[in-house]
Design an enzyme around this catalytic site. Structure first.
Site, PDB file in Angstrom:
ATOM      1  N   LYS A 138       0.852  -1.189   0.000  1.00  0.00           N
ATOM      2  CA  LYS A 138       0.000   0.000   0.000  1.00  0.00           C
ATOM      3  C   LYS A 138       0.886   1.236   0.000  1.00  0.00           C
ATOM      4  CE  LYS A 138      -3.762   2.037   2.784  1.00  0.00           C
ATOM      5  NZ  LYS A 138      -4.573   1.854   4.000  1.00  0.00           N
ATOM      6  N   SER A 213      -9.322   1.861   3.155  1.00  0.00           N
ATOM      7  CA  SER A 213      -8.476   2.615   2.258  1.00  0.00           C
ATOM      8  C   SER A 213      -7.435   1.772   1.519  1.00  0.00           C
ATOM      9  CB  SER A 213      -7.734   3.698   3.052  1.00  0.00           C
ATOM     10  OG  SER A 213      -6.903   3.136   4.062  1.00  0.00           O
ATOM     11  N   SER A 237      -9.696  -0.609   7.215  1.00  0.00           N
ATOM     12  CA  SER A 237      -9.083  -0.396   5.897  1.00  0.00           C
ATOM     13  C   SER A 237      -8.393  -1.616   5.304  1.00  0.00           C
ATOM     14  CB  SER A 237      -8.079   0.764   5.968  1.00  0.00           C
ATOM     15  OG  SER A 237      -8.734   1.967   6.271  1.00  0.00           O
TER      16      SER A 237
END
Length: 578
Positions: A138, A213, A237
């Site tokens: 990420k 996210s 997330s």
């Protein structure tokens, strides 16, 4: 000179100064916006060039073993790499090609990690747990030479000078970070887009949201473009993208995995920090990554992390676990497919001999929405000053525009909106009220701590009274909805995930079923049963057309019981047939 003339000259002078200051401020603001726009276009151009170059480079490789490679779990890949039946260059190149295909489908990538091919040349070292295994990161995972911008142009072109401890540990164990993935702007919503890299799409149905996210990881792994990845979780997330894209995720307790070297969104805030953890195509792959993370090298690199190496005895334990379950948290009624997933999982575990405990009355004693309200309180504790400063002169993603617009409204309009919303949605209304009555005082901090402690104590007390090892419940009250309108509407559905962050409990998600036609038909009854809920109609609209979408189950265990959580997730995965 008369007094009137002097007064006129003074007023004229002050007015001129104010006008000049306003003009100067406007010019500076325009310049900053123009600079941000240039940086954004440069980043977009760089990504496009990287992707094209990689596509051209991969044309020279042979991919006769690609199907075999993509179907292997991480432990199976590792075995073949160690035996020399596969090379790390073969594996990485295969997954690079798969990642490009995933990106074409879902827009999940931010950057190609150029050094990945160099790492393929490294010989295997004794004790390496992930030799030759590609890992996606990420964008907020600190990587030397690369920027963490959180979807904000002002933070572009600020490369880190050192790898995060997470990346150092991965490289120590022979893993090969090969791509960086997209996230939502500021990582503060469950959306999947930002103004720099655009919107990421769901891996299974491209007209659906992949969740956020850690949206890029979810879409990439869910579409077969990476076997494992590392993301972060401050309110769901890691888990929502797993649930929405049909993959596995584990949110460890904060403090089990090092955050050192990962750029914090709000430096200095330790009330509810993000947990960094693994995502993967299956439980075995996630376990392999967690074993590498929870190893001695991490504790050598970060002395603040308690030395808790992965306990394989707990993971392999044959204990007859006592497991609680519920499908309603008192905030948002889960849609039929999600409720069925809980029942299905309960039956799987019961058939394996585990003792199942009905915890459906817990929401009468615990207000689960307090968990998400505490997270919101933490985010807004400074009156949103840091957030507003970060977004100043920034192009706002659509998911942020309403939020920031609300914060900029006069107080009396904010109160009116909060009151109107609370009439139909008390949970969201309370959150809006907290946003209006922002107070960054020490008293507020103490109150926040007291409420948090009371919330944790209620959960701990109930847990101990039932003598539980774990709980299963929905990861979210809905499966993947279409983005924007529907994602904004189902915020209360995410309280199934966010309620556990503030307690620091371990939480994992594993797919157990897919939406079927009966689930779709049962939405009519769901709407009738929840007609007093103003979100029910919108929820049904967003859920229709979802046949085939994955549905996961969430497994909760007490803090630092990651091995137990993964053990139960493994048993669930073994019993799943869909």
């Amino acid at each position: 000179m008369t007094m009137a003339r002097k007064t006129l000259l003074i007023c004229s002078g002050l007015t001129s100064v104010l006008i000049l200051r306003w003009l100067a401020h406007s010019i500076i603001k325009r310049q900053k916006k123009a600079k941000n726009e240039q940086k954004k276009l440069k980043a977009q151009s760089k990504r496009a060039e990287q992707l094209n170059n990689l596509k051209a480079e991969l044309k020279q490789f042979s991919f006769e073993k690609s199907e075999e490679i993509l179907n292997l779990t991480v432990p199976e890949l590792l075995e073949k790499l160690i035996k020399g039946e596969l090379t790390s260059l073969q594996v990485v190149s295969t997954y690079q090609k798969a990642a490009l295909a995933s990106h074409d489908q879902t827009n999940c990538l931010v950057e190609i990690i150029n050094e990945s091919k160099e790492l393929c040349n490294s010989p295997i070292q004794q004790g390496q747990l992930l030799y030759g295994i590609p890992v996606c990161l990420k964008e907020d995972i600190g990587l030397k030479g690369y920027t963490t911008c959180f979807g904000c142009a002002k933070w572009l072109e600020q490369p880190l000078i050192e790898d995060s401890v997470i990346v150092k540990v991965l490289k120590h164990h022979g893993a090969i970070p090969f791509v960086r993935t997209n996230l939502c702007q500021m990582t503060l919503t469950y959306e999947s887009s930002n103004p720099i890299y655009g919107e990421t799409l769901n891996a299974v149905q491209n007209d659906r949201s992949p969740g956020g996210s850690s949206s890029g990881n979810g879409a990439l792994i869910g579409s077969g473009g990476s076997p494992i990845g590392i993301g972060s979780d401050m309110g769901g997330s890691l888990r929502l993208p797993a649930h929405f894209n049909g993959i596995v995720a584990l949110k460890p307790s904060v403090g089990r995995v090092s955050s050192k070297g990962c750029k914090p969104l709000f430096p200095g805030r330790e009330i509810n920090p993000p947990a960094y953890g693994p995502q993967g195509k299956d439980v075995q792959s996630v376990v392999s990554l967690m074993k590498a993370l929870a190893s001695n090298i991490m504790y050598e690199l970060d002395e603040t992390i308690p030395p808790l190496p992965f306990n394989n005895d707990l993971y392999e334990s044959k204990k007859n676990f006592r497991i609680g379950y519920f499908d309603f948290n008192g905030v948002f009624p889960a849609v039929p497919a999600v409720k069925r997933a809980v029942e299905h999982t309960k039956n799987i575990l019961s058939n394996k001999g585990y003792e199942m405990v009905n915890c459906s009355s817990w929401h009468e004693q615990i207000q689960f929405q307090v968990g998400v309200e505490l997270i919101t309180d933490h985010t807004l504790i400074d009156g949103c000053k840091e957030m507003m400063a970060a977004l100043d002169n920034e192009e706002l993603d659509a998911s942020f525009q309403q939020f920031i617009g609300f914060l900029r409204m006069p107080k009396f309009i904010q109160r009116l909106i909060a009151h109107m919303v609370s009439l139909s949605d008390q949970s969201t209304g309370r959150i809006l009220a907290k946003m209006i009555n922002r107070d960054a005082s020490v008293t507020k901090l103490f109150e926040h701590g007291r409420i948090k402690q009371e919330y944790k104590e209620k959960i701990r007390s109930l847990w101990e009274s039932e003598n539980l090892d774990a709980i299963i419940c929905p990861p979210c009250g809905v499966y993947a909805p279409p983005p924007k309108k529907y994602m904004n509407a189902v915020g209360p559905a995410t309280t199934y995930a966010s309620a556990w962050n503030i307690t620091n409990y371990v939480a994992g998600v594993v797919p157990v079923t897919t939406v079927n036609e009966k689930d779709e038909k049962d939405l009519d009854q769901y709407l009738e049963s929840n007609k007093s809920n103003p979100l029910a109609k919108l929820t049904c609209e967003g859920s229709r057309g979802g046949v085939g979408l994955p549905v996961g189950i969430q497994v909760i265990t007490p803090p630092f019981r990651e091995e137990t959580c993964l053990n139960i997730m493994r048993q669930i995965e073994k019993g799943v047939k869909y």
